[in-house]
Structure formats: structure tokens, C-alpha cells
Design a protein around this motif. Structure first.
Motif, PDB file in Angstrom:
ATOM      1  N   ASP A   1       0.820  -1.206   0.000  1.00 34.79           N
ATOM      2  CA  ASP A   1       0.000   0.000   0.000  1.00 34.79           C
ATOM      3  C   ASP A   1       0.858   1.262   0.000  1.00 34.79           C
ATOM      4  OD1 ASP A   1      -2.372  -1.408  -0.051  1.00 34.79           O
ATOM      5  OD2 ASP A   1      -2.550  -1.492   2.124  1.00 34.79           O
ATOM      6  N   ARG A   2       2.153   1.086  -0.183  1.00 36.46           N
ATOM      7  CA  ARG A   2       3.149   2.157  -0.257  1.00 36.46           C
ATOM      8  C   ARG A   2       3.182   3.015   0.998  1.00 36.46           C
ATOM      9  NH1 ARG A   2       6.144   6.140  -2.395  1.00 36.46           N
ATOM     10  NH2 ARG A   2       7.449   5.659  -4.203  1.00 36.46           N
ATOM     11  N   VAL A   3       3.027   2.375   2.142  1.00 31.85           N
ATOM     12  CA  VAL A   3       3.203   3.073   3.414  1.00 31.85           C
ATOM     13  C   VAL A   3       4.693   3.363   3.577  1.00 31.85           C
ATOM     14  CG1 VAL A   3       2.981   2.902   5.928  1.00 31.85           C
ATOM     15  CG2 VAL A   3       1.197   1.934   4.429  1.00 31.85           C
ATOM     16  N   PRO A   4       5.089   4.612   3.850  1.00 33.49           N
ATOM     17  CA  PRO A   4       6.518   4.949   3.961  1.00 33.49           C
ATOM     18  C   PRO A   4       7.202   4.195   5.097  1.00 33.49           C
ATOM     19  CG  PRO A   4       5.163   6.932   3.773  1.00 33.49           C
ATOM     20  CD  PRO A   4       4.219   5.790   3.998  1.00 33.49           C
TER      21      PRO A   4
ATOM     22  N   THR B   1       5.045  -1.855 -10.062  1.00 35.05           N
ATOM     23  CA  THR B   1       4.956  -0.606  -9.314  1.00 35.05           C
ATOM     24  C   THR B   1       4.494   0.529 -10.217  1.00 35.05           C
ATOM     25  OG1 THR B   1       7.178   0.280  -9.745  1.00 35.05           O
ATOM     26  CG2 THR B   1       6.968  -1.362  -7.968  1.00 35.05           C
ATOM     27  N   GLU B   2       4.206   1.650  -9.559  1.00 36.69           N
ATOM     28  CA  GLU B   2       3.819   2.851 -10.291  1.00 36.69           C
ATOM     29  C   GLU B   2       4.950   3.337 -11.193  1.00 36.69           C
ATOM     30  OE1 GLU B   2       5.770   3.965  -6.496  1.00 36.69           O
ATOM     31  OE2 GLU B   2       4.184   2.563  -7.051  1.00 36.69           O
ATOM     32  N   ALA B   3       6.198   3.079 -10.809  1.00 38.76           N
ATOM     33  CA  ALA B   3       7.335   3.504 -11.636  1.00 38.76           C
ATOM     34  C   ALA B   3       7.282   2.836 -13.009  1.00 38.76           C
ATOM     35  CB  ALA B   3       8.647   3.177 -10.932  1.00 38.76           C
TER      36      ALA B   3
ATOM     37  N   ALA C   1       0.270  -4.216 -15.163  1.00 43.58           N
ATOM     38  CA  ALA C   1       0.682  -4.149 -13.767  1.00 43.58           C
ATOM     39  C   ALA C   1       0.431  -5.501 -13.112  1.00 43.58           C
ATOM     40  CB  ALA C   1      -0.092  -3.059 -13.030  1.00 43.58           C
ATOM     41  N   LEU C   2       1.416  -5.990 -12.375  1.00 38.25           N
ATOM     42  CA  LEU C   2       1.306  -7.276 -11.692  1.00 38.25           C
ATOM     43  C   LEU C   2       1.141  -7.065 -10.187  1.00 38.25           C
ATOM     44  CD1 LEU C   2       4.125  -9.327 -13.488  1.00 38.25           C
ATOM     45  CD2 LEU C   2       1.723  -9.023 -14.151  1.00 38.25           C
ATOM     46  N   THR C   3       0.255  -7.836  -9.585  1.00 39.96           N
ATOM     47  CA  THR C   3      -0.028  -7.679  -8.156  1.00 39.96           C
ATOM     48  C   THR C   3       0.769  -8.642  -7.288  1.00 39.96           C
ATOM     49  OG1 THR C   3      -1.916  -9.199  -8.298  1.00 39.96           O
ATOM     50  CG2 THR C   3      -2.360  -6.851  -8.635  1.00 39.96           C
ATOM     51  N   CYS C   4       1.705  -9.386  -7.876  1.00 33.39           N
ATOM     52  CA  CYS C   4       2.508 -10.339  -7.112  1.00 33.39           C
ATOM     53  C   CYS C   4       3.703  -9.682  -6.433  1.00 33.39           C
ATOM     54  CB  CYS C   4       3.003 -11.469  -8.010  1.00 33.39           C
ATOM     55  SG  CYS C   4       4.038 -10.906  -9.386  1.00 33.39           S
ATOM     56  N   GLY C   5       3.923  -8.394  -6.711  1.00 34.17           N
ATOM     57  CA  GLY C   5       5.101  -7.708  -6.193  1.00 34.17           C
ATOM     58  C   GLY C   5       4.825  -6.797  -5.029  1.00 34.17           C
ATOM     59  N   ILE C   6       5.409  -5.606  -5.068  1.00 34.30           N
ATOM     60  CA  ILE C   6       5.424  -4.738  -3.905  1.00 34.30           C
ATOM     61  C   ILE C   6       4.326  -3.671  -3.916  1.00 34.30           C
ATOM     62  CG2 ILE C   6       6.995  -2.957  -4.789  1.00 34.30           C
ATOM     63  CD1 ILE C   6       8.481  -3.211  -2.042  1.00 34.30           C
ATOM     64  N   ARG C   7       3.336  -3.806  -4.799  1.00 37.60           N
ATOM     65  CA  ARG C   7       2.193  -2.905  -4.790  1.00 37.60           C
ATOM     66  C   ARG C   7       0.904  -3.715  -4.890  1.00 37.60           C
ATOM     67  NH1 ARG C   7       5.668  -0.149  -3.166  1.00 37.60           N
ATOM     68  NH2 ARG C   7       6.549   1.738  -4.131  1.00 37.60           N
TER      69      ARG C   7
ATOM     70  N   GLU D   1      -4.203   0.456  -9.363  1.00 41.08           N
ATOM     71  CA  GLU D   1      -5.332   0.947 -10.151  1.00 41.08           C
ATOM     72  C   GLU D   1      -5.337   2.463 -10.270  1.00 41.08           C
ATOM     73  OE1 GLU D   1      -8.656  -0.697  -8.131  1.00 41.08           O
ATOM     74  OE2 GLU D   1      -8.598  -2.616  -9.221  1.00 41.08           O
ATOM     75  N   LYS D   2      -4.762   3.156  -9.290  1.00 41.46           N
ATOM     76  CA  LYS D   2      -4.750   4.623  -9.311  1.00 41.46           C
ATOM     77  C   LYS D   2      -3.976   5.161 -10.517  1.00 41.46           C
ATOM     78  CE  LYS D   2      -4.690   4.751  -4.238  1.00 41.46           C
ATOM     79  NZ  LYS D   2      -3.905   5.177  -3.044  1.00 41.46           N
ATOM     80  N   PHE D   3      -3.058   4.357 -11.057  1.00 39.47           N
ATOM     81  CA  PHE D   3      -2.201   4.827 -12.139  1.00 39.47           C
ATOM     82  C   PHE D   3      -2.688   4.388 -13.522  1.00 39.47           C
ATOM     83  CE2 PHE D   3       0.173   4.818  -8.244  1.00 39.47           C
ATOM     84  CZ  PHE D   3       0.839   6.028  -8.271  1.00 39.47           C
ATOM     85  N   LEU D   4      -3.828   3.734 -13.558  1.00 39.00           N
ATOM     86  CA  LEU D   4      -4.501   3.374 -14.810  1.00 39.00           C
ATOM     87  C   LEU D   4      -3.628   2.583 -15.771  1.00 39.00           C
ATOM     88  CD1 LEU D   4      -6.436   6.709 -15.490  1.00 39.00           C
ATOM     89  CD2 LEU D   4      -7.248   4.671 -14.297  1.00 39.00           C
ATOM     90  N   PRO D   5      -3.076   1.454 -15.332  1.00 40.19           N
ATOM     91  CA  PRO D   5      -2.381   0.584 -16.291  1.00 40.19           C
ATOM     92  C   PRO D   5      -3.378   0.041 -17.306  1.00 40.19           C
ATOM     93  CG  PRO D   5      -2.775  -0.591 -14.238  1.00 40.19           C
ATOM     94  CD  PRO D   5      -3.170   0.844 -13.994  1.00 40.19           C
ATOM     95  N   THR D   6      -2.870  -0.390 -18.445  1.00 40.97           N
ATOM     96  CA  THR D   6      -3.744  -0.932 -19.482  1.00 40.97           C
ATOM     97  C   THR D   6      -4.456  -2.184 -18.988  1.00 40.97           C
ATOM     98  OG1 THR D   6      -2.114  -0.138 -21.090  1.00 40.97           O
ATOM     99  CG2 THR D   6      -3.853  -1.592 -21.906  1.00 40.97           C
ATOM    100  N   ARG D   7      -3.708  -3.032 -18.266  1.00 40.15           N
ATOM    101  CA  ARG D   7      -4.265  -4.256 -17.709  1.00 40.15           C
ATOM    102  C   ARG D   7      -3.612  -4.527 -16.352  1.00 40.15           C
ATOM    103  NH1 ARG D   7      -6.999  -7.633 -21.069  1.00 40.15           N
ATOM    104  NH2 ARG D   7      -6.504  -9.433 -19.780  1.00 40.15           N
TER     105      ARG D   7
END
Length: 264
Positions: free
Chosen positions: A82-85, A209-211, A225-231, A237-243
Motif C-alpha cells: 500500500d506504499r506506506v513509507p 509498481t507505479e514507476a 501491472a502485476l499484483t505479485c510484487g510490492i504494490r 489501479e490509481k495509475f490506470l495501467p492498461t491491464r
């Protein structure tokens, strides 16, 4: 959510007969390393544990014991997704504001230690995914903020380096942990400047990631965007990837199926 498709994890072997293997020339897949290919969760969690222990030891030596609350790996990783600092993670672990600088310093110095780097491992299905894409004539290009030397050595150790047309990383071991979007945007742009014909042919950018999403969008490349990593999916979804896919194998099956349908 408009324009984004989320799929569940696929456990199928790429050569299970669902696809007729045919070359797919002129398709380039730019892929991130940490997250899509390598699971870094154990290393990041152990970095957190060791840095917290170092802070506790330092302040106990000063006669001020710390009442720390060690987060579980599940809780820690959910916060990272969730990108908590790191500062907020440290606060929730019981550290006080005056201890933050030392904690962050320890995290940065520990995270790339050789003993911890050995805790990284392949994500499930990665070998099948890369072999499937390669077998279809897809040009695989690794674009990572990890040290290029590290990424190459790891892929060679798994016998996967030969599947990539290009492995492009950084010369700085400390860049990957920060995961600055501007660094990824610049790195992908440099690759496309070096190989300009790749920018005029069909291509996808895959990352966790968003990067990665922002880098692909900056170069007008559709993104997965893959959900198996660090996001988490919610964050991505906030960054509107194609899929959005759950992991690399699912994304590979999609890309191959789309290519086969397009060739009919």
C-alpha cells in the motif's frame, strides 16, 4: 475501472496445448525484475527486522530500552504494497521520531548485503512465462533499477539470461530500493533511444509498481501491472495501467493469445 482488466493467477503450463506455437515477430516486452520475476519480500522483511534490532541495541546501550512491536511479515508486506513509507512502518513498530534517521540509515545499508540478497527467489511460474514468450519470438528486454550486474548474475544462475535480448539496469546498488519513478522513466527512454525501432513496433511494459506504469505511459507503451510484487491492486489501479494481472505467467498467456488471434 475503465481500461483495466484484472485476472486471477494462472497455474497452467505454457505448453499445455492451449496455444499453437507460432513465431510472434516484432513484439517487444519490456519487463521489470524485482516483483515480476524476483520475489524480494523475504529480503525486505529481514532488512526491516535487522534495522529495528540495530536501533533497539543502540538505544539500550544508552540506557533507554525501547518497547518495540515487531510487525508480522504479512502486516509488513501489506503496508509495503500500500506504499506506506518506512517512517510510518517504523512508528507503528514503536520507534520514536528521534530514532528515525538511524533506522532509515540501517535499512539502506542492510538491504543490499550479500547475505540478504541470497534470500531473493523466483516468483512462481516465471520460468514458464519467460520460456513461453521466448518460444513465440517475443523480444524480451529487462529494464530494472536493480544493479545490472546483480540482475545479470541472478538470471544466469537460474539459466534465464539467454532468453533476454537485452538486460539493462543501473550501476548503483542503492537505486532499486527507492524505486523512483523518474529513474525508471529515464532508463526506459534511454533504451528506446538506443534501439529506436523498438518504439515503432508493438510493445508492452510489465511491472509491479507505479514507476513501471509511468515509464510505459511516458513512452506511449501499454502497460501490464502485476499484483505479485510490492504494490497492491488497489494502489496500482490509481495509475490506470492498461491491464492488471496477478503474475507474469498470466500476463504471458494473455500476450500470446492476443498475438495468435491477431495473426489469424
Amino acid at each position: 475501472m475503465t481500461g483495466v482488466v484484472a485476472l486471477n493467477q494462472s497455474q497452467a503450463h505454457p505448453f499445455d496445448g492451449r496455444f499453437t506455437l507460432r513465431p510472434t515477430p516484432n513484439l517487444t516486452v519490456f519487463c521489470d525484475f524485482d516483483g515480476p520475476i524476483i520475489d524480494v519480500s523475504d529480503r525486505y522483511y529481514n532488512t526491516y527486522q535487522l534495522a529495528l534490532a540495530d536501533v533497539q541495541t543502540a538505544y539500550q546501550d544508552k540506557g533507554a530500552p525501547l518497547p518495540l512491536c515487531l510487525l508480522s511479515k504479512t502486516h509488513f508486506w501489506q503496508m509495503k504494497q500500500d506504499r506506506v513509507p518506512d517512517l510510518e512502518i517504523a512508528l507503528r513498530s514503536g520507534l520514536r521520531q528521534e530514532q528515525m534517521d538511524y533506522f532509515l540509515q540501517r535499512v539502506c545499508s542492510i538491504v543490499n548485503q550479500p547475505a540478504l540478497l541470497h534470500q531473493d527467489h523466483l516468483q512462481p511460474g516465471v520460468r514458464w512465462a519467460l520460456e513461453l514468450l521466448h518460444s513465440q519470438g517475443v523480444r524480451l528486454v529487462l529494464v530494472t533499477l536493480r544493479s545490472q550486474e546483480q540482475a545479470t548474475e541472478i538470471l544466469q544462475s537460474y539459466g534465464l539470461a539467454n532468453l533476454f535480448t537485452l538486460i539493462r539496469g543501473t550501476q548503483d546498488d542503492t537505486v532499486a530500493y527507492g524505486n523512483a519513478a523518474e529513474s525508471k522513466i529515464q532508463l526506459l527512454a534511454e533504451v528506446l533511444q538506443e534501439f529506436p525501432h523498438w518504439a515503432t513496433e508493438p510493445a508492452w511494459m510489465i511491472g509491479d509498481t507505479e514507476a513501471d506504469i509511468l515509464a510505459g505511459q511516458a513512452s506511449n507503451i501499454p502497460t501490464i501491472a502485476l499484483t505479485c510484487g510490492i504494490r497492491s491492486q488497489t494502489y496500482l489501479e490509481k495509475f490506470l495501467p492498461t491491464r492488471i494481472h496477478s503474475e507474469l505467467l498470466s500476463a504471458a498467456h494473455y500476450l500470446v493469445s492476443q498475438s495468435l488471434f491477431a495473426s489469424v
